[in-house]
Design an enzyme around this catalytic site. Structure first.
Site: not given
Ligand code: FAD
Ligand code: NAD
Length: 454
Positions: A38, A43, A149, A190, A325, A450
């Protein structure tokens, strides 16, 4: 070709899973390299996920509060203006501070940071296409795959991250859309829907299922959350599917119909957020060449010690099983490194909290009521509304409840579900209770200051 350098551990991916594993391994004295393509560590979570979204959630909540919720508190403000550019800058400051912090920790713990894209050359060698040009390769006695992912695309709508966006575009819009349609009422839908709704967009969430919140949210909590978000102005279309989208005109046309079939309706949008879930990202990694399996959802298949079929290659985080997560990825990173260095490691998957950072927040740990019911265990439910909590009353912030589910015979806590102010902080106590196998009476007999929400 020159002989590739050999490390004790090579990690592919510098997200939460990868960087935590790298730092832990460095601390344990292993020779470790972490490959990230990246251009920044941290990540999805730090760069385009958890951190930027929470920055926008916090500041949009402040803005919304100042705009709509000060008069009755005795605060008169005038001329409140949104400076979106500055709000985005504040977000970027948080992000860059954290990603640079990880680079510092890599140096401090002797982790070699290789900036580039990794792919398996053979079972022990990872070839890297370097960001700054050229190639290198590195051999690992052990290898951890932590490639994370990506957003699941919606068939028929092409993502440009400007008008048709995933969360990555939704955290970086240049102006507040008049109308936003969110496909998928899960956590991303949401949270990001809340941000733009608070900043002035008319937000409609289309959800295929009969409840919002994504997998894992208790049905009663989900219903209550939906009502609260509706009061804030968000609109919901549940049991509804998007049949097609047309982004050829000035406004995007989204056709929807009842999930079980029914009359079609067209929604107009300036911006469409596709938030229907995320899928494992393993493109270009070449796992298939070395015989590592993926399941039907693209997740890399592992055993209880995170090992693939090739026992020196482990997988952690979003690209394998379990909730996507950051804190789950982090726990797995620690456990996977411990398996390598000490032969044991452990993650308690029954006590991983979930938090949705809307206002109020929604947080839970353990089983939902439906899950407990299906398991056949006899249980008791106790709940308490924040409208009767003194601190919530003083804060004029009383939406929500706390719900405990406990085994009817042993009183052991099976699940805790909160919708309410600061739920995300309070769930830590619930997680600790679950981790320690507490009864609901244990928590009730613990003194809580409290007046607090806790
Ligand atoms: P990633 O964070 O996706 O890291 C994987 C890394 O691998 C990336 O930087 C990518 O560039 C790199 N990579 C991939 N393939 C290669 C390759 N071939 N060579 C070198 N590098 C590579 N989770 C929470 O717990 N709380 C939250 O509030 C929360 N909010 C979120 C909000 C959003 C909008 C999104 C999209 C996700 C959120 N998540 C949240 C989920 C959280 O971001 C993921 O669960 C977490 O980042 C997973 O970590 P990871 O290291 O498995 O993957
Ligand atoms: P999600 O799985 O939480 O929700 C996806 C929603 O889309 C579900 O309710 C599903 O029923 C609905 N859906 C699926 N296909 C559909 C369709 N064709 N039409 C209408 N609705 C449909 O996924 P997300 O919100 O995209 O988040 C992805 C991941 O990122 C989750 O695993 C989440 O845990 C993680 N994340 C976590 C946080 C946090 O921890 N605060 C914040 C952001 C993302």
């Amino acid at each position: 070709a020159t002989e590739a350098e050999e490390k004790d551990l090579v990690i592919i991916g510098g997200g939460v899973a990868g960087y935590v594993a790298a730092i832990k391994a460095g601390q344990a004295g292993l020779k470790v390299a972490c490959i990230e393509k990246r251009g920044a560590l941290g990540g999805t979570c730090l760069n385009v996920g958890c951190i930027p979204s929470k920055s926008l959630l916090n500041n949009s909540h402040l803005y919304h509060t100042i705009l709509h919720d000060t008069k009755n508190r005795g605060i008169e403000v005038g001329d409140v203006k949104l400076n979106l550019e500055q709000m985005m800058k504040a977000k970027e400051t948080s992000v860059s501070g954290l990603t640079k912090g990880i680079e510092f920790l890599f140096k401090k713990n002797n982790v070699e940071y290789i900036r580039g894209t990794g792919a398996f050359a053979d079972e022990h060698t990872v070839a890297v296409n370097l960001i700054d040009g050229g190639e290198t390769s590195v051999r690992g006695k052990n290898i951890i795959i932590a490639t994370g992912s990506e957003a699941t695309p919606f068939p028929g709508l092409s993502i440009d991250e400007k008008r048709v966006v995933t969360s990555t575009g939704a955290i970086a819009l240049k102006e507040v859309p008049k109308k936003m349609v969110v496909i998928g009422g899960g956590i991303i839908g949401l949270e990001m829907g809340s941000v733009w709704s608070r900043l002035g967009a008319e937000v409609t969430v289309v959800e295929f299922l009969g409840q919002i919140g994504g997998p894992g949210m208790d049905a009663e909590i989900s219903k209550m959350t939906q009502k609260i978000l509706q009061k804030q102005g968000m609109k919901f279309k549940l049991n509804t599917k998007v049949t097609k989208g047309d982004d050829s005109g000035d406004t995007i046309k989204i056709s929807v119909e009842a999930a079980k079939g029914g009359k079609e309706e067209t929604l107009d949008a300036d911006v469409v957020l596709v938030a229907i879930g995320r899928r494992p990202y393993t493109a270009g990694l070449g796992v298939e060449n070395i015989g590592i399996e993926t399941d039907e959802r693209g997740r890399l298949v592992i055993d209880q010690e995170y090992r693939t079929k090739l026992p020196h290659i482990r997988v952690i985080g979003d690209c394998t099983f379990g909730p996507m997560l950051a804190h789950k990825a982090e726990e797995e990173a620690v456990a996977a490194v411990e398996f390598i260095t000490k032969n044991y490691g452990h993650v308690n998957y029954n006590a991983i909290p979930s938090v949705m950072y809307t206002h109020p927040e929604v947080a839970w740990v353990g089983q939902t009521e439906a899950e407990v019911k299906n398991s056949g265990v006899k249980y008791n439910v106790g709940s308490f509304p924040f409208s009767a909590n003194s601190r919530a009353k003083t804060n004029l912030d009383t939406d929500g409840i706390v719900k405990f589910i406990a085994d009817a015979e042993t009183d052991r806590i099976l699940g805790i579900h909160i919708v309410g102010p600061n739920a995300g902080e309070m769930i830590a106590e619930g997680t600790l209770a679950l981790e320690y196998g507490a009864s609901s009476e244990d928590v009730a007999r613990t003194s809580h200051a409290h007046p607090t929400l806790a």
